[in-house]
Write a protein that holds these residues in place. Sequence first.
Motif, PDB file in Angstrom:
ATOM      1  N   MET A   1      48.211  37.459  32.960  1.00 57.44           N
ATOM      2  CA  MET A   1      48.428  36.398  33.939  1.00 57.44           C
ATOM      3  C   MET A   1      47.120  36.100  34.657  1.00 57.44           C
ATOM      4  SD  MET A   1      50.969  36.324  37.241  1.00 57.44           S
ATOM      5  CE  MET A   1      52.408  36.602  36.235  1.00 57.44           C
ATOM      6  N   LEU A   2      46.828  34.820  34.841  1.00 53.25           N
ATOM      7  CA  LEU A   2      45.609  34.395  35.520  1.00 53.25           C
ATOM      8  C   LEU A   2      45.984  33.697  36.826  1.00 53.25           C
ATOM      9  CD1 LEU A   2      43.624  32.951  32.476  1.00 53.25           C
ATOM     10  CD2 LEU A   2      43.454  35.224  33.485  1.00 53.25           C
ATOM     11  N   ILE A   3      45.593  34.310  37.947  1.00 57.08           N
ATOM     12  CA  ILE A   3      45.873  33.758  39.277  1.00 57.08           C
ATOM     13  C   ILE A   3      44.553  33.279  39.865  1.00 57.08           C
ATOM     14  CG2 ILE A   3      46.790  34.250  41.561  1.00 57.08           C
ATOM     15  CD1 ILE A   3      48.523  36.427  40.277  1.00 57.08           C
ATOM     16  N   LYS A   4      44.461  31.996  40.124  1.00 55.72           N
ATOM     17  CA  LYS A   4      43.183  31.392  40.498  1.00 55.72           C
ATOM     18  C   LYS A   4      42.630  31.952  41.806  1.00 55.72           C
ATOM     19  CE  LYS A   4      44.298  27.100  38.081  1.00 55.72           C
ATOM     20  NZ  LYS A   4      44.572  25.642  38.211  1.00 55.72           N
ATOM     21  N   LYS A   5      43.492  32.253  42.756  1.00 55.13           N
ATOM     22  CA  LYS A   5      43.018  32.757  44.045  1.00 55.13           C
ATOM     23  C   LYS A   5      42.296  34.098  43.885  1.00 55.13           C
ATOM     24  CE  LYS A   5      46.364  30.420  47.040  1.00 55.13           C
ATOM     25  NZ  LYS A   5      47.433  30.599  48.050  1.00 55.13           N
ATOM     26  N   GLU A   6      42.824  34.948  43.007  1.00 51.76           N
ATOM     27  CA  GLU A   6      42.152  36.226  42.769  1.00 51.76           C
ATOM     28  C   GLU A   6      40.867  36.043  41.978  1.00 51.76           C
ATOM     29  OE1 GLU A   6      45.324  39.862  42.882  1.00 51.76           O
ATOM     30  OE2 GLU A   6      44.910  38.950  40.936  1.00 51.76           O
ATOM     31  N   LEU A   7      40.883  35.122  41.014  1.00 56.55           N
ATOM     32  CA  LEU A   7      39.702  34.932  40.173  1.00 56.55           C
ATOM     33  C   LEU A   7      38.525  34.376  40.973  1.00 56.55           C
ATOM     34  CD1 LEU A   7      41.385  33.415  36.981  1.00 56.55           C
ATOM     35  CD2 LEU A   7      40.738  35.785  37.405  1.00 56.55           C
ATOM     36  N   GLN A   8      38.805  33.517  41.951  1.00 50.82           N
ATOM     37  CA  GLN A   8      37.729  32.904  42.723  1.00 50.82           C
ATOM     38  C   GLN A   8      36.941  33.923  43.544  1.00 50.82           C
ATOM     39  OE1 GLN A   8      39.918  29.867  44.868  1.00 50.82           O
ATOM     40  NE2 GLN A   8      39.069  28.246  43.577  1.00 50.82           N
ATOM     41  N   ASN A   9      37.569  35.048  43.885  1.00 47.88           N
ATOM     42  CA  ASN A   9      36.917  36.051  44.740  1.00 47.88           C
ATOM     43  C   ASN A   9      36.116  37.079  43.950  1.00 47.88           C
ATOM     44  OD1 ASN A   9      38.067  34.873  47.035  1.00 47.88           O
ATOM     45  ND2 ASN A   9      39.969  36.054  46.765  1.00 47.88           N
ATOM     46  N   LEU A  10      36.125  36.996  42.603  1.00 51.35           N
ATOM     47  CA  LEU A  10      35.383  37.969  41.810  1.00 51.35           C
ATOM     48  C   LEU A  10      33.888  37.743  41.962  1.00 51.35           C
ATOM     49  CD1 LEU A  10      37.441  38.108  38.473  1.00 51.35           C
ATOM     50  CD2 LEU A  10      37.362  39.795  40.319  1.00 51.35           C
ATOM     51  N   PRO A  11      33.103  38.822  42.073  1.00 48.56           N
ATOM     52  CA  PRO A  11      31.640  38.668  42.188  1.00 48.56           C
ATOM     53  C   PRO A  11      31.044  38.200  40.865  1.00 48.56           C
ATOM     54  CG  PRO A  11      32.231  40.974  41.990  1.00 48.56           C
ATOM     55  CD  PRO A  11      33.528  40.230  42.122  1.00 48.56           C
ATOM     56  N   LEU A  12      29.875  37.551  40.942  1.00 45.09           N
ATOM     57  CA  LEU A  12      29.175  37.064  39.758  1.00 45.09           C
ATOM     58  C   LEU A  12      28.608  38.229  38.950  1.00 45.09           C
ATOM     59  CD1 LEU A  12      27.221  34.046  41.278  1.00 45.09           C
ATOM     60  CD2 LEU A  12      29.288  33.964  39.877  1.00 45.09           C
ATOM     61  N   SER A  13      28.593  38.036  37.646  1.00 45.88           N
ATOM     62  CA  SER A  13      28.033  39.054  36.742  1.00 45.88           C
ATOM     63  C   SER A  13      26.554  38.781  36.549  1.00 45.88           C
ATOM     64  CB  SER A  13      28.753  39.004  35.390  1.00 45.88           C
ATOM     65  OG  SER A  13      30.147  39.146  35.570  1.00 45.88           O
ATOM     66  N   PRO A  14      25.692  39.801  36.646  1.00 45.79           N
ATOM     67  CA  PRO A  14      24.244  39.591  36.447  1.00 45.79           C
ATOM     68  C   PRO A  14      23.947  39.258  34.991  1.00 45.79           C
ATOM     69  CG  PRO A  14      24.721  41.918  36.653  1.00 45.79           C
ATOM     70  CD  PRO A  14      26.013  41.213  36.962  1.00 45.79           C
TER      71      PRO A  14
END
Length: 634
Positions: A1-14
């Motif tokens: 399941m993909l929940i946009k609110k949780e995905l937006q808070n993920l830190p960027l990958s180097p």
Amino acid sequence: MLIKKELQNLPLSPAPDPTKKIPLTAGAKIHQLPRCGRILALDVYQQRKLLFRFFSDGKNCITWSEHPGKPGWTKKNLFQFDGIKYQAISIRPCSVKRITHILKANPSSLNVLHQTEECVGEFIERFHKQKKERARDAKCRLMEQHLDMFPAYPDDLDEFCENHVFHRSIVYLSKLEKGKRWGRCMHCGREFLLDRSVKPGSEGTCPKCSFPVRFRGERATKPIVEKAKICIPSRVDGQLLLRYTDVRRVISPDEREPEFDYSDFFLNIVVEKAGRQKAYAYWWRSYPYYWSGWSRLKNGSGCYSYTYVYTENLTEVFGEQYCHVDLQAGLRDLLRPIDFAGILRNLQNIPQAEYLFKLGLPGLAAGLSLKESGAASFSELTGVSKQYLPILRETQAGKGEINLLAESQKWVPFEVFRELCALNLDITGLTTMQSIMEYNSLGRVLRYLQGQKKIKKTYANLLGLYRDYLDMARNLGCNLKKKAILEPRDLKAQHDLLAEQLAAHKTEKENLLLPHAIENGLYEWAQEYASEDYCVVYPQTKNDFINEGRILHHCVGNASYYDRHVLGRSMVFFIRRASQPEKPFFTTEIDMDAGRIKQLYGFSDCSAPKEVRGFVEGFVRAAMRWRNAERMAG
């Protein structure tokens, strides 16, 4: 399941540092989220600036685009840059392992620069393919459920079609013996004696059942096949079903009663969920030698075919009253097919539809539009006086026939209008009749055309012939107030005669165009141009073009070449041998604005040899010099 609110808070990958050759870089990490579970976050950069973020749980995927004009979520494959399938993306091997682990991908490329896009691209392609397959399967299952909802045809459908759809039957006649013959009615099945006045091909009524019939000899072996369309409404589990069916009736002298065949061509299902209606539509598509079957149309689509309506169950389906009208009583004796879905829709939305339906005009009620919802009287709705109401109710006239009444400047007797409705003209025929009424009244037109039966044409073609004759007579200045001209005894002969006169008149005018153009200076710049072998001839009349095309078997005789030549922009010249200047040899068309050869052909469009083309090119250069010198002098 993909929940946009949780995905937006993920830190960027180097990601690795970009280089001049590889400006695109990417980094990937696997995150464990409370609601989404294990998620792959793949971030793609261009010169250290984030382009987009790709998220996937191995089953679904979604992308966040950092497009400067319109950032937001998308399901598109953003890895295909400028149409290049595998763009080089710099990424660390550990990140590639994370991608292949979550996406369950196995890249075939040995170059790590292309593995990222290959893995993600294959996953996205597989994801969309599976999604389409699931949607198609769900659509097919739903369609099967809807098709299974339709009940069998009513038991009395044959009887209903015989009595209310096909308004005429057949009586087969035996040989004449001692001034009498036996008749057998295919409607009631009874036999009776008739006198010699009844002949095959005539029409009348059955003396036993009083049903309209056409008399036919028993020796005729070819069956009579008639077709119609009917709408069969029903209600199953509270849902409204509209079944549109092609009906085929076959009457054969070898059978005792007609045979009926039914085939559905359109299905409508109006489903009510949570107080809201949703209309599904299915259409039977048939491609000969290829495929036939049901196809789902866009929700809300309706059938535009005019049909009869099976009325024996309308009370059960719609109740005693539907929008304050009795559908079963109002539609039981339809003389013509109507738009049944249009009636249901208009009775709900347009108050005037109820008024017309109760007046006995269901066809007009079905054809109302929202623009007519502001009409306050019968005359505003129909365009005619209410004195015509009895005949409109009797004939169930359509909008096109009523428009003819409105166009008529005089009162139209009921018998004349009854005769018009009996013709069942389509929209083209009614439009033609309306244009004819500019010259003659409706009654006189009908009487006149009935007298032209010797012309072996359909009534629609006869209308077109008469309209063409009247238009030609007006263009030639004939006095249409004279009856002999307005209603000629032999319409076909007079039509052909006027057509010849009009063509001759037109040809005479066209023939004068070139002489007038020459007088006005079409050839003022022209000079003689010749060599030892060839010469140029300037056409002087239209017949010159026709003769050139006829002798050389090419298309220069067409009117378009003549018309363009007269304008002086795309001109035609004749190339002849110097020893035979009167005999056609080659023909050329020259663009006088650009100074180039457009066409150069000889007999049967054969190509010109080099020496002829060289001669014509020299003429073109000389012609352009002469024209420019003429303009400078002017």
